[in-house]
Write a protein that holds these residues in place. Sequence first.
Motif, PDB file in Angstrom:
ATOM      1  N   GLU A  25      40.200  43.842  45.070  1.00  0.00           N
ATOM      2  CA  GLU A  25      40.373  42.098  45.030  1.00  0.00           C
ATOM      3  C   GLU A  25      39.067  41.563  45.571  1.00  0.00           C
ATOM      4  O   GLU A  25      38.363  40.817  44.939  1.00  0.00           O
ATOM      5  N   THR A  26      38.660  41.932  46.768  1.00  0.00           N
ATOM      6  CA  THR A  26      37.524  41.487  47.501  1.00  0.00           C
ATOM      7  C   THR A  26      36.231  41.584  46.737  1.00  0.00           C
ATOM      8  O   THR A  26      35.468  40.726  46.392  1.00  0.00           O
ATOM      9  N   ASN A  28      36.007  42.290  43.581  1.00  0.00           N
ATOM     10  CA  ASN A  28      35.930  41.420  42.299  1.00  0.00           C
ATOM     11  C   ASN A  28      35.429  39.900  42.531  1.00  0.00           C
ATOM     12  O   ASN A  28      34.873  39.210  42.053  1.00  0.00           O
ATOM     13  N   ARG A  29      35.993  39.291  43.750  1.00  0.00           N
ATOM     14  CA  ARG A  29      35.644  38.022  44.248  1.00  0.00           C
ATOM     15  C   ARG A  29      34.334  37.816  44.479  1.00  0.00           C
ATOM     16  O   ARG A  29      33.616  36.888  43.833  1.00  0.00           O
ATOM     17  N   ASP A  79      41.048  38.219  35.779  1.00  0.00           N
ATOM     18  CA  ASP A  79      42.273  37.914  36.618  1.00  0.00           C
ATOM     19  C   ASP A  79      41.675  37.357  37.941  1.00  0.00           C
ATOM     20  O   ASP A  79      42.229  36.296  38.448  1.00  0.00           O
ATOM     21  N   GLU A  80      40.255  37.652  38.283  1.00  0.00           N
ATOM     22  CA  GLU A  80      39.705  36.883  39.338  1.00  0.00           C
ATOM     23  C   GLU A  80      39.207  35.525  39.123  1.00  0.00           C
ATOM     24  O   GLU A  80      39.537  34.647  39.978  1.00  0.00           O
ATOM     25  N   ARG A  83      42.388  33.577  39.239  1.00  0.00           N
ATOM     26  CA  ARG A  83      42.954  33.274  40.505  1.00  0.00           C
ATOM     27  C   ARG A  83      42.017  31.879  41.221  1.00  0.00           C
ATOM     28  O   ARG A  83      42.517  31.128  41.829  1.00  0.00           O
TER      29      ARG A  83
END
Length: 94
Positions: A25-26, A28-29, A79-80, A83
């Motif tokens: 997740e990080t 991808n951010r 998704d990112e 978000r």
Amino acid sequence: CHPCSLNGDWIDEPYMKNAYTADEETINRWIVNYIRHNLVSYDNFLGSIDGKVGSVEAYPEVKIAVLEKIANTYPKYKDECERQIFFVDFNADR
């Protein structure tokens, strides 16, 4: 002498540890932010409207438009992008 090894055997810098141990997740951010800030004219455009009438109101719209374009161009990061759009909308309402 720099405190980190080029072959990755040992690393002393906190940012290097984060780069090697970050979760998906990080990462991808970071990737979405890299695309937004380095592969499109996002920062240049915001700089060109800075201080002009309506620029504060335009910022969330510009960010959302860029994130939507990134999501369409790079579906893996949809998704990112969604978000980040949620947080732009959430902060714009405050």
